[in-house]
Structure formats: C-alpha cells, structure tokens
Design an enzyme around this catalytic site. Structure first.
Site: not given
Length: 337
Positions: A127, A152
């Site tokens: 990501s 995350y």
C-alpha cells in the site's frame, strides 16, 4: 496456469480474478466473506465469477493456517496473488487485532504455503500508506519507509519485510505492489468515492477531512488490474548489481521486487469531489473536519520502475473513472431496489 488468488470477493480481487479467467487461467479463489462491510456486495462480486468453468471458490480465512495449507496441498497452484487483507486506516485505530490476524498471521500462512509447494511467484498487495510520514513527493520505491502513521501501514510494511525474508531464505520470488488509492466500479463502501456518491445522491452532507486540503494519487481499478497481471507474469529475479553497502529498498540480491502502482497524477480532494458533482449532476454539501489520526496530507506515485519492468503506466483520468463509478453505482443500487 493455475493461480491461487486470495480476497477474490474483494474490490480488486474480483476484477483481477475476472481478468485472469477471461484469458484462460484457472483461478482458485479464496475469501472469508467477512462483515467488515456489506456482505451482499461481496456476494454480488462473487456471483460474477462463479459462472466461469475455470473458477473454483473456497470460503476460508487465510489466518486459518491448517485450512490454507490443506488447500495448497490439494490445488498445488503455480502462482499466488494475495489480495486478502484487513483494509482501512481508520478502522485499525479501533480494531488492531483484526490487522494482526489477517495481515500478519494470514500473510505468514501464505508465505508458508508458497514455500512448501514450490510456487513460482507470489504477488501481494502492499500500500502507498507504507510511506507514512515521508513528505518527499512523488513517493519512490527507493525511499526509506520506516515511519508508518497507522497500524494498517505498519502491517503492510511488515509484509514487505516478511516477503524479503522468504525470498532470501527459500529463493521464493515475491513482488509487492504498493497500490495508490484505488477507485472505480464495485468499490468498497468505506472508501471516499462510494460514501461521497451515496451521500450526494441522497442530499446528505459529506465529511471532508483536513478542511479539504488533501491530495491523493487516485488510481482507477482497470489500471490496477492490468499492472497486477503484468507483474504476475514476470516473476521477480535478483538484482545482480545490488550493493549491500548501499542497499536499495526496492530490490535485493534475492528474487524480490517492490513497485508503486499509481496514476502519477495527484488530484486535490476538492477536485475529486467536483468530479463526483459533475457525474451525479448534484452539488455536494460539505462538512469540513480536521485531519484524522493515521491520515497523511498527500500521496503521489513515481512509477518509473514499473514502466521499465513491464512497460505499463496508468492513464485513466479521474473525471472518466469517477463517471464510470457513478454510472455503476446507479445501476447497482437500482438493481438492489
């Protein structure tokens, strides 16, 4: 070839699966169909895959190591695409354990399956959030990513480190793709485009964080799919010129690669909202709010390495991609009644 693809009922996973199925690959789809968001949307995505004769679905959680290893042993996939993960930056502030279970334990189970069953190539979703506190734009794979600002992001950075370990120890070719703000038809309800479109059409206000002073490298789903498949078709190889005294974070002496997959055209959030207004034909009511914990001001992808590696660059303009989403959203919600 036979490809194991996790997260096949997800936004990206369904569309990568469909691309692979249509070109003739056999896809072994895995998804736990959890209730992080509306399960009926996941089921509707899955329903687009089940008619293909070369698709085989298994409902299981990648955090369940025993079940996953049994599937690897049964199917013996040649390549693996891991798109299963607990997504969402803000959700990680309240539910950290979910990220450890899916993104750390689950990813370890994927690596072990690949290791023990001679998988030729593992491609996995990283990501843009791994860039964290870095404000040097555009983001490059050659930048250090040591300052995550959400759990995350930390789990995605951990995936990259874990993958490198397996590439080094077991000669497993791994490629991580740092996706930049993916959007488009069949998107997630917790993401801005879905929430904004839903609210604007209903005449409800939308929450705009950091007073709207945000920039994102919004990347259309078709470009994400094409880039992912091109990378899958080209297993990672060692960088023969790697210098351990000046280590490059994007490559290794092991068969390991990292790539940004973004649009290269960062868009101010207010311009994105305007594109939704144009596509819906309705003016948004804006509720300006401060910056949220775990968020960053701006993202922008340098994708030169991906272009050199597999001759691909994203190109879908935001205005076009947003219109396609709004058209899909209207059709999807009308069908649901």
């Amino acid at each position: 070839m036979k490809i194991l693809l996790t997260g096949c009922a997800g936004f990206i996973g369904m569309q990568v699966s469909q691309h692979l199925l249509e070109r003739g690959d056999e896809v072994i789809g895995v998804d736990n169909l959890n209730d992080y968001y509306d399960v009926s949307l996941k089921e509707a995505r899955l329903a687009r895959l089940t008619p293909y004769g070369n698709f085989d679905f298994h409902r299981l959680d990648i955090a369940d190591g025993t079940a996953l290893q049994a599937l690897f042993a049964q199917e013996k996939p040649r390549r693996v695409v891991n798109l299963a993960a607990q997504a969402g930056v803000r959700y990680s502030l309240q539910h950290p354990q979910a990220y450890i279970d899916a993104n750390i334990q689950g990813f370890l189970n994927i690596l072990e399956g690949c290791r023990h069953h001679s998988v030729e190539h593992l491609v996995y979703a990283s990501s843009s959030s791994v860039y964290g506190g870095n404000t040097q734009l555009p983001f490059s794979e050659h930048h250090a990513v040591d300052h995550p600002v959400s759990l995350y992001a930390a789990t995605k950075k951990s995936n990259e480190l874990m993958a490198h370990t397996y590439s080094h120890l077991f000669n497993l070719p791994t490629t991580g793709l740092r996706f930049f703000t993916v959007y488009g038809p069949w998107g997630r309800p917790d993401m801005a485009l879905f929430k904004f479109t839903q609210a604007i059409l209903a005449g409800s206000p939308i929450d705009v964080y950091n007073e709207g002073k945000m920039v994102r490298d919004f990347t259309y789903i078709d470009d994400i799919v094409e880039g992912t498949v091109r990378v899958l078709d080209k297993p990672a190889t060692p960088n023969e010129g790697f210098q351990k005294e000046h280590p490059d974070p994007a490559t290794s002496w092991a068969p390991y690669r990292l790539f940004n997959l973004g649009n290269q055209h960062p868009t101010p959030l207010m311009d994105y909202i305007h594109a939704i207004e144009v596509a819906t034909g309705k003016k948004a009511t804006l509720n300006f709010l401060p910056m949220q914990p775990g968020d960053v001001m701006a993202t922008a992808a340098n994708t030169e390495e991906l272009e050199k590696y597999c001759q691909f660059t994203s190109y879908t303009p935001v205005e076009e991609g947003v219109k396609r989403f709004v058209d899909w959203y209207r059709t999807y919600t009308a069908a649901k009644g």
